[in-house]
Scaffold this motif. Structure first.
Motif, mmCIF file in Angstrom:
data_model
loop_
_atom_site.group_PDB
_atom_site.id
_atom_site.type_symbol
_atom_site.label_atom_id
_atom_site.label_comp_id
_atom_site.label_asym_id
_atom_site.label_seq_id
_atom_site.Cartn_x
_atom_site.Cartn_y
_atom_site.Cartn_z
ATOM 1 N N LYS A 143 -4.696 -1.922 -3.555
ATOM 2 C CA LYS A 143 -3.360 -1.960 -4.156
ATOM 3 C C LYS A 143 -2.358 -2.617 -3.209
ATOM 4 C CE LYS A 143 -3.815 1.999 -7.259
ATOM 5 N NZ LYS A 143 -3.345 3.360 -7.607
ATOM 6 N N GLY A 146 -2.862 -6.258 -3.512
ATOM 7 C CA GLY A 146 -2.971 -6.761 -4.867
ATOM 8 C C GLY A 146 -2.085 -7.970 -5.113
ATOM 9 N N ALA A 152 -4.633 -4.111 -9.651
ATOM 10 C CA ALA A 152 -4.294 -3.489 -8.367
ATOM 11 C C ALA A 152 -2.821 -3.673 -8.007
ATOM 12 C CB ALA A 152 -5.166 -4.069 -7.256
ATOM 13 N N SER A 157 2.186 -2.794 -3.572
ATOM 14 C CA SER A 157 1.841 -4.181 -3.218
ATOM 15 C C SER A 157 3.100 -4.950 -2.855
ATOM 16 C CB SER A 157 1.159 -4.887 -4.397
ATOM 17 O OG SER A 157 0.242 -4.090 -5.068
#
Length: 272
Positions: A143, A146, A152, A157
């Motif tokens: 994540k 991502g 994700a 992120s």
């Protein structure tokens, strides 16, 4: 009879999310990366039995170790209490006050059940750091790294990538820990970007992101209905017909800088 190893002397507790690292290659990688920082002091979060601590202290820089587990703290005090550059802080790393001063090199085999709030604190509270080398569940690491348009990609992120350059150093299976978790893990290196968002921008950014991603399948206009009109989103450079998951970190930062000025009432706690 030889004295039991530090890991054998500390009972892992599920309530603290403890899984002690025993993979020698990973231990060397984490310590080497952390000590590659030019920071004058070290901060270790979740040292547990002190496997990383022992090697970090050998570098000679002052080390502050933070752990919530009283039993772990007793063991750490017994092992390293005589070291003049070792400082032990017992408490919750999510909220425990940290000593002010110069930047840290931050190291942590983070407890799985508190990794995200600990990272959010490190990124939004003005704690100075030159480098962070942190262990997460593999899903959390994915994540963090991502990219827009993927499952994700989310608030974590965006915030992490606006504040730091991220590199996955190593992926680890359950057998690298005692007790073995049910998931894979990954070590992520954080290096600060040259012009990160201000603290006010980061805090406002989190609020905007959590609202924008509240229902991933809904558009920005639907997620913000009743708080920000579509015209305000457009003014900030955000197409209200898009979903949050397709918008790049740079666009979020540009938007938050406009929204903080034009709509400060939406972020009362984040205003400069």
């Amino acid at each position: 009879m030889p004295e039991p190893s530090p890991i054998a002397r500390l009972r892992p507790k599920k309530a603290f999310g403890q899984n002690f690292l025993v993979n020698e290659g990973a231990i060397s990688s984490i310590v080497g990366s952390a000590l590659g920082s030019s920071a004058s002091r070290l901060l270790e979060i979740g040292p547990g039995p002190g496997v990383l601590t022992e090697r970090l202290l050998a570098d000679g820089r002052p080390l502050w170790a933070v752990d919530l587990d009283p039993e772990a703290c007793d063991l750490l005090a017994h092992r390293f209490g005589s070291e003049p550059h070792f400082h032990l802080l017992q408490g919750d790393a999510v909220r425990l006050p940290l000593p002010e001063g110069e930047a840290w090199s931050v190291i942590g085999n983070l407890p799985y059940n508190a990794a995200t709030p600990i990272l959010a604190r490190l990124l939004t509270e003005g704690i100075p750091w030159d480098r962070m080398v942190l262990m997460f569940q593999l899903e959390v690491a994915q994540k963090l790294m991502g990219v827009p348009g993927t499952k994700a990609y989310g608030p974590l992120s965006v915030l992490a990538q606006l504040c730091a350059r991220l590199t996955r150093l190593v992926k680890l299976g359950p057998g690298s820990f005692r007790p073995a978790p049910k998931v894979d893990s990954a070590v992520v290196l954080f290096e600060p970007v040259q012009e990160p968002p201000s603290l006010a921008e980061r805090q406002a950014l989190l609020a905007v992101l959590h609202r924008s991603f509240a229902h991933r399948r809904k558009t920005l206009a639907n997620n913000w209905q009743g708080t920000l009109p579509a015209a305000a989103l457009l003014e900030a450079g955000l197409d209200p017909t898009l979903r949050a998951e397709v918008i790049a970190p740079s666009a979020w930062l540009k938007a938050i800088r406009i929204l903080l000025i034009q709509y400060p009432e939406v972020f009362p706690s984040s205003c400069p």
